[in-house]
Design a protein around this motif. Structure first.
Motif, PDB file in Angstrom:
ATOM      1  N   TRP A  23       0.840  -1.201   0.000  1.00 49.98           N
ATOM      2  CA  TRP A  23       0.000   0.000   0.000  1.00 49.98           C
ATOM      3  C   TRP A  23       0.870   1.244   0.000  1.00 49.98           C
ATOM      4  O   TRP A  23       1.338   1.699   1.031  1.00 49.98           O
ATOM      5  N   ALA A  24       1.092   1.799  -1.183  1.00 54.21           N
ATOM      6  CA  ALA A  24       1.892   3.017  -1.304  1.00 54.21           C
ATOM      7  C   ALA A  24       1.169   4.189  -0.646  1.00 54.21           C
ATOM      8  O   ALA A  24      -0.063   4.258  -0.651  1.00 54.21           O
ATOM      9  N   PRO A  25       1.910   5.148  -0.091  1.00 56.42           N
ATOM     10  CA  PRO A  25       1.280   6.292   0.582  1.00 56.42           C
ATOM     11  C   PRO A  25       0.538   7.201  -0.392  1.00 56.42           C
ATOM     12  O   PRO A  25       0.865   7.271  -1.585  1.00 56.42           O
ATOM     13  N   ASP A  26      -0.479   7.893   0.124  1.00 57.38           N
ATOM     14  CA  ASP A  26      -1.304   8.780  -0.691  1.00 57.38           C
ATOM     15  C   ASP A  26      -0.467   9.804  -1.445  1.00 57.38           C
ATOM     16  O   ASP A  26      -0.721  10.078  -2.628  1.00 57.38           O
ATOM     17  N   GLU A  27       0.521  10.391  -0.784  1.00 57.76           N
ATOM     18  CA  GLU A  27       1.333  11.438  -1.400  1.00 57.76           C
ATOM     19  C   GLU A  27       2.046  10.923  -2.638  1.00 57.76           C
ATOM     20  O   GLU A  27       2.108  11.609  -3.675  1.00 57.76           O
ATOM     21  N   MET A  28       2.562   9.701  -2.568  1.00 57.49           N
ATOM     22  CA  MET A  28       3.298   9.133  -3.692  1.00 57.49           C
ATOM     23  C   MET A  28       2.371   8.814  -4.855  1.00 57.49           C
ATOM     24  O   MET A  28       2.692   9.085  -6.023  1.00 57.49           O
ATOM     25  N   VAL A  29       1.207   8.263  -4.548  1.00 57.38           N
ATOM     26  CA  VAL A  29       0.228   7.946  -5.593  1.00 57.38           C
ATOM     27  C   VAL A  29      -0.236   9.219  -6.294  1.00 57.38           C
ATOM     28  O   VAL A  29      -0.328   9.278  -7.532  1.00 57.38           O
TER      29      VAL A  29
END
Length: 205
Positions: A23-29
């Protein structure tokens, strides 16, 4: 009725053999979000053995409000490319080439089959991909055929375990554009994926 039962039972079966949660972080997505200009498309990618001619892996690139790759039970990973449970985000041209290059090597090549779809069909595929993962080992083709069969215009896609069977059925869809990528990198999978991880990517938006 058979199709209905497959759509109901298959996700339940996959839950029992779920893959590793990522689960990649929101900021990276958000930072890597990308949509390829042009029409909405679905691109089936099939990895084929150069030795036996058999299929080895199935994935699906979806150009909806974002371009992502549904990579069920896939081994591809890169520190600069966000992934959430088998959905790879930020698939700009450089990421797309990196993904294909990690799979195409001395022992395998990549067949791509692209079809133009209505925007709502691509968006539906994107939504389904976000709910189906993570997928367990050896379920890449089954989960992809299940995803496709739920989309308007793809209802005749059967339930397949083998990548080449799905590739052959996808080829019958109207307007499919097909391509292949061959590379002569060493055949070792770990080395090929290790080389992909070393690629320094630039964000293209």
């Amino acid at each position: 009725m058979r199709k209905f039962l497959i759509c109901i039972l298959l996700p339940m079966a996959l839950m029992g053999c779920a893959g590793k949660q990522v689960w990649a972080p929101d900021e990276m997505v958000a930072r890597m979000a990308y949509r390829e200009p042009g029409p909405a498309t679905l691109t089936l990618m099939t990895m084929i053995s150069n030795r036996s001619g058999g299929g080895a892996h199935t994935s699906l690139m979806i150009n909806a409000s974002q371009r992502v790759i549904w990579d069920p039970a896939g081994s591809f990973a890169h520190s600069q490319i966000p992934e959430r449970n088998d959905v790879i985000y930020g698939v700009n041209p450089e990421v797309y080439q990196t993904y294909k290059g990690a799979h195409a090597r001395e022992t395998f090549h990549v067949v791509t089959q692209e079809v133009v779809v209505a925007p709502e069909v691509a968006e539906n595929a994107f939504a389904l991909a976000r709910t189906l993962g993570p997928v367990g080992s050896s379920q890449c083709t089954m989960s992809t055929s299940n995803l496709l069969s739920q989309l308007p215009g793809f209802e005749n896609i059967g339930s397949h375990l083998f990548p080449k069977k799905l590739m052959e059925e996808f080829a019958k869809l109207p307007g499919v554009k097909e391509g292949s990528l061959f590379e002569d990198d060493e055949g070792d999978k770990a080395a090929a994926f290790g080389n992909a991880k070393k690629v320094q990517l630039k964000t293209v938006n």
